[in-house]
Design a protein around this motif. Structure first.
Motif, PDB file in Angstrom:
ATOM      1  N   GLU A  10       0.828  -1.210   0.000  1.00  0.00           N
ATOM      2  CA  GLU A  10       0.000   0.000   0.000  1.00  0.00           C
ATOM      3  C   GLU A  10       0.865   1.263   0.000  1.00  0.00           C
ATOM      4  O   GLU A  10       0.551   2.240  -0.686  1.00  0.00           O
ATOM      5  CB  GLU A  10      -0.932   0.000   1.225  1.00  0.00           C
ATOM      6  N   GLN A  11       1.961   1.241   0.760  1.00  0.00           N
ATOM      7  CA  GLN A  11       2.862   2.393   0.779  1.00  0.00           C
ATOM      8  C   GLN A  11       3.544   2.569  -0.573  1.00  0.00           C
ATOM      9  O   GLN A  11       3.670   3.692  -1.074  1.00  0.00           O
ATOM     10  CB  GLN A  11       3.912   2.233   1.878  1.00  0.00           C
ATOM     11  N   ARG A  14       1.106   4.079  -2.909  1.00  0.00           N
ATOM     12  CA  ARG A  14       0.889   5.501  -2.619  1.00  0.00           C
ATOM     13  C   ARG A  14       2.009   6.340  -3.222  1.00  0.00           C
ATOM     14  O   ARG A  14       1.789   7.411  -3.768  1.00  0.00           O
ATOM     15  CB  ARG A  14       0.808   5.731  -1.102  1.00  0.00           C
ATOM     16  N   ASP A  18       1.261   9.168  -5.836  1.00  0.00           N
ATOM     17  CA  ASP A  18       1.443  10.558  -5.400  1.00  0.00           C
ATOM     18  C   ASP A  18       2.780  11.160  -5.829  1.00  0.00           C
ATOM     19  O   ASP A  18       2.909  12.378  -5.938  1.00  0.00           O
ATOM     20  CB  ASP A  18       1.329  10.656  -3.876  1.00  0.00           C
TER      21      ASP A  18
END
Length: 301
Positions: A10-11, A14, A18
């Protein structure tokens, strides 16, 4: 990040979505103290009279480039703030410790303290779980962001300065002191990495080099392309506590405002590229043949 530096899927997603990722409490208090203390030692031992008045500027690097800057990828070099000197007397306006903008650009290889952090197994695990296959550190900087004089770093992309084919640059930025809007924290533009590299800083063609042939001279730089006018209201402040790591995609657009406060904002950053990517021969940073880039591998103890 996990204690061993691993990112979750998930990181990693991201970061890909982003263009940046904030990881609080990444560097230990011991590591932070060690890097702060080592920078103080290097600064204490530095005699400004022994180096050219090299000034670091992301506003106009073409004007301020010189042989000292262009060879700094092979050394630990010192760069002054733009307003450090009194133009009438050529003397420093403030004490030496408050006049240096940064140290660069081979701390990660040449200085034991910064090498230990930059080449740690934890960093290697972070970058691999981020998606890098064979990360190689190519540039490092200790940034002082001095109180009252710490200069602006205008919106830019790291791949402007560190270009590979294919593009693989990723930045590791670590707060060594608390960073706030008052003392010049980072501001990042979410998802701006999806628009490619707007501008490149490259060694100028020989015909455009005014000092060609001077001893020790390695060529001035020039820019190709232009950054668009960014809406500063769209950027997000990354106010961080000491020890926080910010991972930055090479094409993420970010900046920091001048430090107008009475508190410094020390930080350390290292940039990595993939080992099998082609390092552009027009990049300003070129290593000597006897001092090549060295892969991170699984990290050092």
């Amino acid at each position: 990040a996990a204690e061993d530096g691993s990112l979750t899927p998930e990181q990693a997603k991201r970061f890909q979505d982003d263009g940046f990722l904030v990881l609080p409490d990444y560097a230990s208090a011991t590591q932070v103290r060690a890097m702060l203390a080592r920078a103080d030692q290097l600064l204490d031992a530095f005699d400004p009279a022994t180096v050219p008045r090299s000034v670091f500027s992301t506003v106009d690097q073409k004007r301020t480039s010189d042989a000292y800057f262009l060879d700094s990828g092979n050394h630990v070099s010192f760069f002054f703030e733009e307003d450090a000197f009194d133009e009438t007397t050529s003397e420093l306006r403030q004490p030496k410790a408050l006049s240096v903008n940064k140290l660069g650009h081979a701390l990660h290889d040449l200085d034991p303290t910064f090498r230990a952090f930059s080449r740690s197994k934890k960093i290697a695990r972070t970058l691999r779980t981020l998606g890098m296959r064979d990360p190689t550190p190519v540039q490092s900087m200790y940034i002082f962001k001095q109180p009252g004089i710490g200069g602006e770093v205008t919106p830019h992309q790291d791949s402007t300065f560190l270009h590979t084919t294919p593009r693989t640059c990723a930045g590791v930025w670590v707060a060594l002191e608390d960073c706030t809007k008052a003392n010049g924290c980072l501001w990042a533009l979410r998802a701006s990495h999806k628009e490619g590299v707007h501008r490149r800083m490259v060694l100028a063609p020989e015909a455009e080099r005014p000092d060609a042939g001077t001893p020790g001279w390695r060529g001035n730089v020039t820019f190709e392309g232009e950054y668009p006018t960014f809406d500063l209201a769209a950027f997000e402040p990354l106010e961080t506590k000491a020890g926080t790591m910010v991972l930055l995609h090479g094409e993420n657009v970010h900046y920091s405002a001048p430090n107008k406060s009475d508190a410094s904002r020390h930080a350390y950053s290292v940039h990595f590229v993939e080992a099998d990517a082609t390092w552009d021969e027009r990049n300003w940073l070129q290593r000597r043949e006897d001092f090549p880039f060295v892969r991170l591998g699984d990290g050092e103890e």
